[in-house]
Design a protein around this motif. Structure first.
Motif, PDB file in Angstrom:
ATOM      1  N   VAL A  19      38.393  60.217  22.883  1.00 54.57           N
ATOM      2  CA  VAL A  19      38.466  61.030  24.132  1.00 54.57           C
ATOM      3  C   VAL A  19      38.011  62.053  22.869  1.00 54.57           C
ATOM      4  CG1 VAL A  19      38.608  60.259  25.499  1.00 54.57           C
ATOM      5  CG2 VAL A  19      40.390  61.650  24.404  1.00 54.57           C
ATOM      6  N   ILE A  20      38.602  62.828  21.880  1.00 51.74           N
ATOM      7  CA  ILE A  20      38.225  63.743  21.251  1.00 51.74           C
ATOM      8  C   ILE A  20      37.461  63.911  20.336  1.00 51.74           C
ATOM      9  CG2 ILE A  20      39.419  65.675  19.185  1.00 51.74           C
ATOM     10  CD1 ILE A  20      42.056  64.968  20.447  1.00 51.74           C
ATOM     11  N   LEU A  21      37.034  62.342  20.148  1.00 50.21           N
ATOM     12  CA  LEU A  21      35.739  62.617  18.916  1.00 50.21           C
ATOM     13  C   LEU A  21      34.340  62.640  20.061  1.00 50.21           C
ATOM     14  CD1 LEU A  21      37.250  59.921  16.368  1.00 50.21           C
ATOM     15  CD2 LEU A  21      36.898  61.844  15.904  1.00 50.21           C
ATOM     16  N   ALA A  22      34.233  62.688  21.285  1.00 52.02           N
ATOM     17  CA  ALA A  22      33.385  62.179  22.125  1.00 52.02           C
ATOM     18  C   ALA A  22      32.958  63.623  22.307  1.00 52.02           C
ATOM     19  CB  ALA A  22      33.512  61.021  22.874  1.00 52.02           C
ATOM     20  N   GLY A  23      34.370  64.813  22.456  1.00 54.44           N
ATOM     21  CA  GLY A  23      33.874  65.212  23.287  1.00 54.44           C
ATOM     22  C   GLY A  23      33.370  67.053  21.559  1.00 54.44           C
ATOM     23  N   LEU A  24      33.562  66.479  20.431  1.00 61.45           N
ATOM     24  CA  LEU A  24      33.022  67.233  19.756  1.00 61.45           C
ATOM     25  C   LEU A  24      31.333  66.875  18.920  1.00 61.45           C
ATOM     26  CD1 LEU A  24      36.115  66.453  16.105  1.00 61.45           C
ATOM     27  CD2 LEU A  24      35.346  68.905  17.557  1.00 61.45           C
ATOM     28  N   LYS A  60      33.921  62.884  36.724  1.00 63.39           N
ATOM     29  CA  LYS A  60      33.578  64.527  36.235  1.00 63.39           C
ATOM     30  C   LYS A  60      33.421  65.601  35.025  1.00 63.39           C
ATOM     31  CE  LYS A  60      35.097  69.461  37.331  1.00 63.39           C
ATOM     32  NZ  LYS A  60      36.339  69.971  38.259  1.00 63.39           N
ATOM     33  N   TRP A  61      34.758  64.697  34.183  1.00 60.16           N
ATOM     34  CA  TRP A  61      35.077  65.341  32.970  1.00 60.16           C
ATOM     35  C   TRP A  61      34.325  64.327  31.845  1.00 60.16           C
ATOM     36  CZ3 TRP A  61      35.174  70.318  32.405  1.00 60.16           C
ATOM     37  CH2 TRP A  61      35.680  71.128  33.607  1.00 60.16           C
ATOM     38  N   VAL A  62      34.609  62.985  31.920  1.00 58.62           N
ATOM     39  CA  VAL A  62      34.873  61.744  30.802  1.00 58.62           C
ATOM     40  C   VAL A  62      33.553  60.527  31.223  1.00 58.62           C
ATOM     41  CG1 VAL A  62      36.608  60.576  29.537  1.00 58.62           C
ATOM     42  CG2 VAL A  62      37.524  62.355  30.580  1.00 58.62           C
ATOM     43  N   GLY A  63      33.380  61.120  32.147  1.00 60.04           N
ATOM     44  CA  GLY A  63      32.854  59.641  32.606  1.00 60.04           C
ATOM     45  C   GLY A  63      31.209  59.639  31.785  1.00 60.04           C
ATOM     46  N   PRO A  64      30.218  58.304  32.369  1.00 61.00           N
ATOM     47  CA  PRO A  64      29.114  58.238  31.199  1.00 61.00           C
ATOM     48  C   PRO A  64      27.525  59.456  32.026  1.00 61.00           C
ATOM     49  CG  PRO A  64      29.605  55.860  33.402  1.00 61.00           C
ATOM     50  CD  PRO A  64      30.376  57.181  32.964  1.00 61.00           C
ATOM     51  N   ASN A  65      28.146  59.998  32.967  1.00 63.16           N
ATOM     52  CA  ASN A  65      27.200  61.056  33.191  1.00 63.16           C
ATOM     53  C   ASN A  65      28.055  61.582  32.989  1.00 63.16           C
ATOM     54  OD1 ASN A  65      25.140  59.156  34.986  1.00 63.16           O
ATOM     55  ND2 ASN A  65      27.135  59.113  36.034  1.00 63.16           N
ATOM     56  N   THR A  66      28.437  62.529  31.639  1.00 62.88           N
ATOM     57  CA  THR A  66      28.970  63.790  31.235  1.00 62.88           C
ATOM     58  C   THR A  66      28.447  63.548  30.245  1.00 62.88           C
ATOM     59  OG1 THR A  66      31.252  62.932  30.028  1.00 62.88           O
ATOM     60  CG2 THR A  66      31.285  63.716  32.845  1.00 62.88           C
ATOM     61  N   LYS A  67      28.601  64.852  29.662  1.00 55.11           N
ATOM     62  CA  LYS A  67      28.378  65.069  27.708  1.00 55.11           C
ATOM     63  C   LYS A  67      29.828  63.668  27.130  1.00 55.11           C
ATOM     64  CE  LYS A  67      27.292  69.477  27.205  1.00 55.11           C
ATOM     65  NZ  LYS A  67      27.551  71.134  26.965  1.00 55.11           N
ATOM     66  N   LEU A  68      30.571  63.038  27.567  1.00 55.55           N
ATOM     67  CA  LEU A  68      30.933  62.680  26.565  1.00 55.55           C
ATOM     68  C   LEU A  68      30.901  61.120  26.667  1.00 55.55           C
ATOM     69  CD1 LEU A  68      34.408  63.586  27.551  1.00 55.55           C
ATOM     70  CD2 LEU A  68      33.741  64.497  25.583  1.00 55.55           C
ATOM     71  N   GLN A  69      29.748  61.058  27.564  1.00 60.88           N
ATOM     72  CA  GLN A  69      29.140  59.248  27.917  1.00 60.88           C
ATOM     73  C   GLN A  69      30.400  58.361  27.459  1.00 60.88           C
ATOM     74  OE1 GLN A  69      26.573  59.959  25.559  1.00 60.88           O
ATOM     75  NE2 GLN A  69      25.322  61.266  26.971  1.00 60.88           N
ATOM     76  N   LEU A  70      31.301  58.478  28.153  1.00 61.08           N
ATOM     77  CA  LEU A  70      32.241  57.098  27.514  1.00 61.08           C
ATOM     78  C   LEU A  70      32.241  56.681  29.213  1.00 61.08           C
ATOM     79  CD1 LEU A  70      34.954  59.494  25.558  1.00 61.08           C
ATOM     80  CD2 LEU A  70      33.691  57.230  24.845  1.00 61.08           C
TER      81      LEU A  70
END
Lengths: 299, 243
Positions: A213-218, A276-286
């Protein structure tokens, strides 16, 4: 032992003169290994943090400001993120106001132990060695530990990093656990996430190793996210459940936090925050499948 | 309530601190060599007031003295990719560029302070001494080695010792770019055990020991280089008393 001031939330304040403090320090120096009561907390007087929190009407929580989309400062200067919302939800359900202290990985544990905050939400992976110092709530998140690489580097799995340099933030669990998974790699650590990412883009390191999750944010914050690849299963070497930190031996408080977390999971508020923060439709796309998390619930 | 648990420092974690001690000592010694060398060269040039070289030295000293050491460490580490030719960058990176960058940055920073100390020390020698040496036909090298420096060194050693202690403590900043010295290891221990306070106490003890050793050496050196002065003064005093 020093007695606490028995007045509500202020009871956490130290009631100790300089002389008695010095006495404590000399005692510590003299006895060495012996336990030393430096600070006195409400919990020591037999009063749970739960009671103190309810009486004061304030939940004093420490939330990380270092992890994008979990606890971070957005462009407008507001402290936001998944963990921020989660703690806000806990405060709401405990019927108290939320008072947030921004913490870093260096400050979170000392100020929790000193009673300046009562709860820590800071993408803290639950290790046994850590549990000897503070207590953890049940898991509220799980992140595998993977790798972020430059697209042109050709690195796609852990074995490719034999003889290469791998970056991580000092204080990240992966510094030890990635080294164990790939003894041939040279670990290189940095003070903050930003520096580690700069080092990856400059080629000072060949990969970054930490929680997905941290790497996805970077990657999401990079000028050109397509230049970087977040590796999945073939490059997973570990992972850990995140827990909220509470002080040792305060079972009523920990129960209250655990039950609230389960309520948040059961009525699907957790899923709403995830989307809202982590899922597929966010910037993280996880996706939940990648992270593979299911909260334990008790009936 | 915080219970100190010193046992955490035995075994693996304690050994990590000792690893850190080794890196700190290596980093400090290398930096001292380079900083002192640079400091003496630049300090002497500034003292001679050479019309062409002095301004360059002045710019160096003011730049290096007036930027924080942490910023310099990060700057040299992260700008290497733009400064070095690619083959050198790739080579340095694989042998451990962070250590070299820390030595370089700290040498530059402390070299500037050493240069100012050296200049001030040389200024304390009266010009008459230099003129006398010149009139005897000694060239610049001979004047420096046999007249000016032997007298200046007495004045120089206490502030240089001070600088060496400061340098030793500033090596802890190298943890920002991942040099595995003492301060880095305390953070490492804290990560896995949350026993950062114990690790910090142990690290402080190590730093105190190192710094006391450096100050002790400085004191010994002061004694050694001042022995003529003291004996002469004693002789003068005894002569006065016997009159």
């Amino acid at each position: 032992m020093l007695k606490a001031n028995p007045k509500g939330a202020d009871g956490l304040k130290m009631n100790c003169s300089r002389r008695s403090f010095l006495k404590g320090v000399t005692a510590a120096a003299g006895t060495g290994a012996a336990g030393l009561p430096l600070r006195t907390l409400a919990a020591d007087c037999g009063k749970s943090t739960l009671q103190a929190t309810k009486e004061a009407g304030v939940l004093k929580a420490g939330i990380t400001m270092e992890v994008p989309y979990f606890g971070f400062i957005d462009e407008k200067g507001n402290h936001v993120g998944f963990e921020y919302d989660l703690v806000t939800e806990i405060a709401k359900r405990l019927n108290v106001k939320l008072q947030v202290t921004q913490v870093t990985s260096a400050t979170r544990i000392p100020i929790l132990q000193q009673g300046r905050i009562d709860l820590v939400a800071s993408t803290m992976t639950h290790y046994r060695s850590r549990d000897e110092v503070i207590d953890f709530s049940i898991d509220y998140f799980y992140s595998p530990q993977t790798l972020l690489v430059r697209k042109d580097s050709g690195i796609r799995k852990v074995a490719d990093l034999n003889g290469k340099r791998v970056g991580a933030v000092i204080g990240a669990g992966s510094v030890k656990y990635f080294q164990e998974a790939q003894p041939g790699a040279k670990m290189q650590t940095f003070e903050g996430q930003g520096e580690s990412f700069l080092a990856l883009s400059q080629g000072l390191v060949d990969a970054l190793a930490t929680d997905a999750v941290i790497l996805a944010g970077l990657r999401a914050n990079a000028t050109n996210p397509a230049d970087f690849v977040l590796l999945g299963k073939e490059a997973t070497y570990g992972g850990g459940p995140y827990g909220l930190g509470v002080r040792e031996n305060d079972s009523k408080w920990r129960d209250a936090i655990n039950f609230t977390l389960q309520d948040i999971w059961n009525d699907r508020t957790w899923e709403r925050l995830f989307n809202k923060w982590v899922g597929p439709n966010t910037k993280l796309q996880l996706t939940k499948e990648v992270l593979g998390f299911e909260m334990e619930t008790w009936h | 309530m915080y219970h100190f648990e010193w046992s955490v420092l035995w075994g693996e974690w304690g050994l990590r601190l000792l690893d850190g001690l080794y890196v700190t000592v290596k980093l400090a010694l290398l930096t001292m060599v380079f900083a002192f060398a640079a400091g003496f060269v630049f300090g002497i040039i500034r003292w001679t007031r050479n019309r062409y070289l002095e301004p360059i030295c002045w710019i160096y000293v003011e730049f290096a003295r007036n930027t924080p050491p942490l910023v310099q460490i990060l700057f040299w580490y992260f700008s290497a990719v733009y400064i070095l030719p690619h083959w050198l960058f790739a080579y340095m990176r694989d042998v451990g560029f962070e250590f070299a960058a820390a030595v370089f940055a700290l040498s530059i920073y402390h070299g500037a302070f050493v240069a100012e100390i050296v200049r001030a020390g040389l200024n304390s020698i009266s010009l008459g001494q230099v003129d006398a040496a010149r009139s005897l036909g000694l060239n610049f090298r001979e004047r420096m080695l046999h007249v000016t420096l032997p007298q200046a060194i007495r004045v120089l050693i206490p502030p240089l010792t001070n600088e060496a202690v400061g340098l030793l403590k500033n090596t802890s900043l190298a943890m920002a770019i991942g040099v595995t010295e003492i301060a880095y290891q305390t953070k490492y221990i804290d990560t896995y055990t949350f026993r950062g306070v114990e690790a910090l106490v142990a690290a402080s003890a190590l730093y105190i020991c190192l710094c006391l050793i450096v100050s002790g050496l400085g004191r010994l050196a002061t004694k050694r280089f001042s022995r003529h002065v003291d004996t002469r003064r004693t002789m003068r005093v005894t002569a006065l008393l016997s009159e």
